[in-house]
Design a protein around this motif. Structure first.
Motif, short mmCIF file in Angstrom:
data_model
loop_
_atom_site.label_atom_id
_atom_site.label_comp_id
_atom_site.label_asym_id
_atom_site.label_seq_id
_atom_site.Cartn_x
_atom_site.Cartn_y
_atom_site.Cartn_z
N THR A 1 -9.65 -18.20 11.91
CA THR A 1 -8.95 -18.22 13.21
C THR A 1 -7.88 -19.31 13.21
N HIS A 2 -8.24 -20.48 12.71
CA HIS A 2 -7.32 -21.62 12.79
C HIS A 2 -6.45 -21.78 11.54
N TYR B 1 -18.36 -28.50 21.73
CA TYR B 1 -18.44 -29.32 20.52
C TYR B 1 -18.39 -30.82 20.79
N THR C 1 2.59 -22.47 20.36
CA THR C 1 1.30 -21.78 20.24
C THR C 1 0.42 -22.37 19.13
N LEU D 1 -11.95 -25.89 12.09
CA LEU D 1 -10.49 -26.06 11.94
C LEU D 1 -9.97 -25.40 10.67
N CYS E 1 -4.04 -23.37 23.35
CA CYS E 1 -5.16 -22.42 23.35
C CYS E 1 -6.40 -22.97 24.05
N HIS E 2 -6.58 -24.31 24.05
CA HIS E 2 -7.83 -24.86 24.58
C HIS E 2 -7.67 -25.69 25.85
N ARG F 1 -0.14 -25.70 19.11
CA ARG F 1 -0.75 -26.91 19.67
C ARG F 1 -2.17 -26.58 20.16
N CYS F 2 -3.12 -27.47 19.87
CA CYS F 2 -4.51 -27.25 20.31
C CYS F 2 -4.54 -27.01 21.82
N HIS G 1 1.51 -18.53 16.35
CA HIS G 1 0.23 -18.64 15.65
C HIS G 1 -0.44 -17.25 15.59
N GLY H 1 -12.90 -23.02 25.61
CA GLY H 1 -12.55 -24.43 25.47
C GLY H 1 -13.27 -25.05 24.28
N ILE H 2 -13.17 -26.37 24.16
CA ILE H 2 -13.82 -27.07 23.05
C ILE H 2 -14.99 -27.92 23.54
N PHE I 1 -6.06 -24.21 9.53
CA PHE I 1 -5.32 -25.47 9.47
C PHE I 1 -5.53 -26.20 8.15
N ASN J 1 -11.43 -22.55 9.51
CA ASN J 1 -11.82 -21.13 9.50
C ASN J 1 -10.61 -20.20 9.60
N ILE K 1 -8.97 -17.80 25.79
CA ILE K 1 -9.72 -18.45 24.70
C ILE K 1 -10.66 -19.53 25.26
C1 HEC Z 1 -3.60 -19.97 18.67
C2 HEC Z 1 -4.75 -20.38 19.38
C3 HEC Z 1 -5.56 -21.58 18.89
C4 HEC Z 1 -5.09 -22.84 18.56
C5 HEC Z 1 -3.66 -23.31 18.48
C6 HEC Z 1 -6.25 -23.63 18.28
N1 HEC Z 1 -7.39 -22.89 18.45
FE1 HEC Z 1 -9.31 -23.56 18.38
N2 HEC Z 1 -10.01 -21.68 18.75
C7 HEC Z 1 -9.22 -20.56 18.95
C8 HEC Z 1 -10.08 -19.41 19.13
C9 HEC Z 1 -9.60 -17.99 19.35
C10 HEC Z 1 -11.41 -19.87 19.06
C11 HEC Z 1 -12.66 -19.01 19.22
C12 HEC Z 1 -13.62 -18.91 18.13
C13 HEC Z 1 -13.07 -18.76 16.70
O1 HEC Z 1 -12.70 -17.66 16.31
O2 HEC Z 1 -13.02 -19.78 15.98
C14 HEC Z 1 -11.33 -21.31 18.82
C15 HEC Z 1 -12.42 -22.15 18.71
C16 HEC Z 1 -12.35 -23.54 18.58
C17 HEC Z 1 -13.50 -24.42 18.61
C18 HEC Z 1 -14.95 -23.99 18.83
C19 HEC Z 1 -15.21 -23.73 20.29
C20 HEC Z 1 -16.53 -23.01 20.56
O3 HEC Z 1 -17.15 -23.29 21.59
O4 HEC Z 1 -16.90 -22.15 19.74
C21 HEC Z 1 -13.03 -25.71 18.43
C22 HEC Z 1 -13.84 -26.98 18.39
C23 HEC Z 1 -11.59 -25.61 18.28
N3 HEC Z 1 -11.23 -24.28 18.38
C24 HEC Z 1 -10.75 -26.69 18.07
C25 HEC Z 1 -9.36 -26.60 17.92
C26 HEC Z 1 -8.49 -27.72 17.65
C27 HEC Z 1 -8.93 -29.17 17.49
C28 HEC Z 1 -7.22 -27.22 17.57
C29 HEC Z 1 -5.94 -27.94 17.21
C30 HEC Z 1 -5.89 -28.59 15.90
C31 HEC Z 1 -7.30 -25.80 17.83
N4 HEC Z 1 -8.62 -25.45 18.01
C32 HEC Z 1 -6.20 -24.96 17.91
C33 HEC Z 1 -7.85 -20.54 19.03
C34 HEC Z 1 -7.01 -21.62 18.80
#
Ligand code: HEC
Ligand code: HEC
Length: 247
Positions: free
Chosen positions: A125-126, A109, A76, A121, A82-83, A78-79, A62, A105-106, A128, A123, A103
């Motif tokens: 960064t993600h 939210y 990498t 999801l 990273c979380h 899978r949610c 990722h 946590g969630i 998706f 944005n 990174i």
């Molecule tokens: C490769 C790493 C990675 C994966 C895989 C990933 N995330 Fe993230 N996520 C991040 C990062 C880095 C941030 C930090 C802020 C940003 O840039 O969005 C984040 C932020 C978030 C946040 C906001 C948390 C906050 O307090 O700001 C949520 C909710 C979230 N992710 C949900 C998910 C979900 C649900 C999945 C799976 C579908 C997922 N993420 C998969 C890296 C990842």
């Protein structure tokens, strides 16, 4: 009469104890009925491994996975990678070790509007949005908003023990889980022939993953979800799994 009073005092005490174990957002969860509840239930499985559940192929690492991290390839995406299984990222069980990413946590939210999670999801960064269909993104957002729990309240970080009651957990396990995992939890080996890992091994080593699987089921398998039960019963099942043999 006196006995009755004692009994009602005891019952109120019990109710309070129970209430303190159940997080406030369980009320939100209860409000979800029909299609929304089904979607929420799917969200937990997608959090575990969305590409296995959806039959999507991912291979490269990722783009947002930090270069300092030790994992690579499909895992990498899978949610949980990273979380974390406890949804706490760098402040949780993944605060050190081979899954450390630094990174967040969630948890922030939980109880937030699912629409806000959808935006995250999609944005940069993600990214998706182009990979996961809209209804599955909605399911993930419902999970983040109403499905996650603060696991540190119920699983001791150091001893990894569930606060649940293994006796009550045994009643549930022996009526459901044994169909596939057997009475001793050894019907399925999660690792390899040389270093077998069974339910007892996993429940003690990674209680956060086990609780997640108890609540939501296991992606890409026929495993049932115990989401229809309360958190207390789910913790009881985890406590029972922790009594199963490791070898
Ligand atoms: C490769 C790493 C990675 C994966 C895989 C990933 N995330 Fe993230 N996520 C991040 C990062 C880095 C941030 C930090 C802020 C940003 O840039 O969005 C984040 C932020 C978030 C946040 C906001 C948390 C906050 O307090 O700001 C949520 C909710 C979230 N992710 C949900 C998910 C979900 C649900 C999945 C799976 C579908 C997922 N993420 C998969 C890296 C990842
Ligand atoms: C219909 C069969 C079935 C039932 C019933 C079932 N499971 Fe599973 N379970 C599976 C399968 C299949 C896997 C995935 C095996 C794999 O892919 O490695 C699995 C995986 C797991 C895992 C993940 C372990 C890991 O490290 O990956 C846990 C924990 C688990 N089951 C616990 C339970 C519990 C507790 C119950 C009872 C509430 C239960 N299962 C009921 C079939 C089942």
């Amino acid at each position: 009469m006196k006995k009755n009073k004692q009994l009602s005092a005891f019952l109120i005490g019990l109710a309070l104890l129970f209430a303190s174990v159940i997080p406030a957002h369980a009320e939100e969860l209860d409000k979800l009925t029909g299609k929304k509840f089904a979607q929420l239930a799917r969200g937990g499985v997608l959090y575990d491994n969305w590409f296995e559940e959806l039959g999507v192929k991912v291979d490269k690492t990722h783009p947002s996975y930090p270069s300092a991290g030790k994992e690579k390839g499909s895992v990498t995406w899978r949610c949980k990678e990273c979380h974390g299984w406890d949804y706490k990222g760098k402040s949780g069980a993944y605060s050190s070790g081979s899954h450390y990413t630094g990174i967040v946590g969630i948890r922030a939210y939980a109880n937030q509007a699912p629409e806000e999670v959808m935006k995250i999801l999609k944005n940069d960064t993600h990214s998706f949005g182009s990979m996961i269909p809209e209804d599955s993104l909605e399911a993930l957002a419902l999970f983040v908003a109403y499905g996650q729990t603060d696991m540190d309240l119920y699983i001791d970080r150091a001893s990894k023990k569930s606060i649940g009651d293994p006796v009550n957990g045994g009643r549930i396990f022996l009526a459901t889980c044994i169909k596939c995992h057997n009475e001793d939890g050894k019907a399925i080996n999660f690792k390899d022939e040389k270093n077998p890992e069974y339910l007892g091994t996993v429940a003690k080593k990674n209680p956060w993953e086990t609780l997640h699987n108890i609540r939501w089921g296991h992606p890409g398998s026929q495993m049932i979800s115990l989401l229809f039960l309360g958190l207390k019963e789910q913790l009881d099942v985890l406590a029972f799994c922790q009594t199963l043999p490791e070898k």
